[in-house]
Design a protein around this motif. Structure first.
Motif, PDB file in Angstrom:
ATOM      1  N   ASP A   1       0.838  -1.188   0.000  1.00  0.00           N
ATOM      2  CA  ASP A   1       0.000   0.000   0.000  1.00  0.00           C
ATOM      3  C   ASP A   1       0.878   1.245   0.000  1.00  0.00           C
ATOM      4  O   ASP A   1       1.666   1.456   0.913  1.00  0.00           O
TER       5      ASP A   1
ATOM      6  N   VAL B   1      -4.397  -1.740   1.213  1.00  0.00           N
ATOM      7  CA  VAL B   1      -5.301  -1.117   0.249  1.00  0.00           C
ATOM      8  C   VAL B   1      -4.604  -1.021  -1.104  1.00  0.00           C
ATOM      9  O   VAL B   1      -3.493  -0.495  -1.204  1.00  0.00           O
TER      10      VAL B   1
ATOM     11  N   THR C   1      -8.820   2.703  -4.621  1.00  0.00           N
ATOM     12  CA  THR C   1     -10.086   3.210  -4.103  1.00  0.00           C
ATOM     13  C   THR C   1     -10.953   3.685  -5.260  1.00  0.00           C
ATOM     14  O   THR C   1     -10.451   4.052  -6.325  1.00  0.00           O
TER      15      THR C   1
ATOM     16  N   GLN D   1     -12.969   0.326  -1.372  1.00  0.00           N
ATOM     17  CA  GLN D   1     -11.531   0.082  -1.441  1.00  0.00           C
ATOM     18  C   GLN D   1     -11.280  -1.368  -1.840  1.00  0.00           C
ATOM     19  O   GLN D   1     -11.892  -2.281  -1.276  1.00  0.00           O
TER      20      GLN D   1
ATOM     21  N   VAL E   1      -8.764  -4.335  -1.569  1.00  0.00           N
ATOM     22  CA  VAL E   1      -7.711  -4.636  -0.596  1.00  0.00           C
ATOM     23  C   VAL E   1      -7.184  -6.052  -0.811  1.00  0.00           C
ATOM     24  O   VAL E   1      -7.834  -6.899  -1.438  1.00  0.00           O
TER      25      VAL E   1
END
Length: 375
Positions: free
Chosen positions: A85, A98, A101, A119, A121
């Motif tokens: 991330d 993540v 988005t 999101q 993930v």
């Protein structure tokens, strides 16, 4: 072009139309009885039928979200890695990362404070060592300053088998439904964690801890809550956690709440069944472990073990669903426990498909939200 691309479907339809026209056009020329003419007729019919079946299959896959890609279709899915991330907070650790988005499909809002956010993930189970992608819906309130110290209840949402997590967002419209219910005051704002129960694809583990194999139940009962709690402002108590799913996901949801009432206070099963099947997609789930096999049978569980302190919702239809008789029997057995609470949605008619589940998702989410707290 991807499996779910509209261009692939249009191309398949075009090929089928060309083959159909070609068959009609060439048929008189192939009316002879020699081997070339016979082979030509067989070939035209065969290719036309294959093209028609391809069109139907592609259209059905787009409607019901069975497979997300060609690799998924042919059992060569490789989406098992963990993406680091690089979000604004610079976080690079933890079991939940993540990836991207996006806005909530179907909600007209340009900011997460007004429309919420979805999101994508990646989640890694520290105990089960299972890695799987998922989607997380965060309600608008999650981003609003007045709620910055508030925790939110969580609903884990599961597909059927094989299913795709994306179908929960785009086809069954869980995020937009949850947002609409909260906006109308019919349900509280909730975090939704949406994923497929197939955490070891292409195998259907039925959310079982397979001896010597994937520890799917451990992932959903321990790893998933731990990962979510470590990343989001989610309620920590069982009263803040629920689980909902359709078909295989419905069975998993009910089983998880019955096996782990200290984790999930409520569960909704849309068109669930009540006993883990053994077939070519599952393989040997129990490896001779009778206790494991018995506990995967929810009727056996109600008869032989203490009833769990949890709330359950099951759905079926009088016409179109094969689980109607089993569901009515399950309701009766749960009622006899005087501890486990049971509710139901019984439609007059409705098949085992997305159209039926779309009718059940709003009242089921409303029911689930009414049994969870934000503490």
């Amino acid at each position: 072009m991807g499996l779910t691309s509209n261009k692939v479907l249009v191309l398949a339809i075009a090929i089928a139309v060309v083959l159909f026209i070609g068959t009609v056009w060439l048929w008189p020329r192939l009316a002879r009885t020699n081997w070339r003419a016979v082979s030509g007729r067989v070939g035209l019919l065969l290719f036309t039928q294959v093209a028609l079946f391809a069109c139907v299959g592609l259209a059905a896959n787009q409607a019901f979200g069975f497979y997300a890609s060609w690799a998924d279709l042919f059992g060569q899915e490789t989406d098992q890695g963990i993406v680091v991330d690089h979000s604004a907070n610079g976080s690079t650790g933890g079991p939940l990362q993540v990836v991207s988005t996006s806005d909530v499909p179907g909600v007209k809002a340009t900011r997460p404070e007004t429309g919420g956010q979805v999101q994508k993930v990646d989640i890694v189970g520290r105990k089960s060592h299972i890695a799987t992608p998922a989607y997380v819906y965060l309600p608008p309130e999650y981003f609003q300053p007045q709620y910055r110290t508030r925790t939110f209840p969580v609903a884990v949402v599961m597909t059927g088998y094989p299913g795709t997590a994306r179908a929960l967002v785009a086809k069954l419209q869980y995020p937009s439904t949850a947002q609409g219910l909260a906006k109308d005051g019919r349900a509280q704002p909730m975090i939704l964690v949406m994923l497929r129960p197939t955490v070891a694809p292409p195998r259907d583990t039925e959310c079982v801890d397979v001896p010597g194999g994937p520890q799917a139940e451990t992932f959903f009962a321990k790893d998933l809550p731990e990962a979510v709690l470590g990343h989001y402002r989610a309620g920590k108590r069982p009263e803040s956690w629920g689980v909902i799913g359709d078909s295989t996901g419905g069975y998993c949801a009910i089983k998880l709440a019955m096996h782990h009432p200290n984790v999930y206070a409520a569960a909704a099963g849309l068109s669930p069944y009540y006993k883990a099947p053994i077939d070519p997609t599952t393989g040997d789930l129990f490896h001779g472990d009778d206790r494991l096999r018995n506990r995967a049978d929810l009727f056996w569980l109600l008869k032989h073990e203490k009833a769990p302190d949890t709330s359950l919702l099951v759905t079926s239809s009088k016409v179109g669903e094969h689980n109607y008789d089993a569901t009515m029997k399950f309701i009766q057995q749960v009622q006899a426990t005087n501890l486990t609470r049971i509710s139901s949605i019984i439609l007059g008619s409705g098949g085992h498909n997305f159209n039926t589940w779309r009718r059940e998702v709003p009242p089921a989410l409303q029911w689930l939200g009414g049994r969870l707290t934000d503490h």
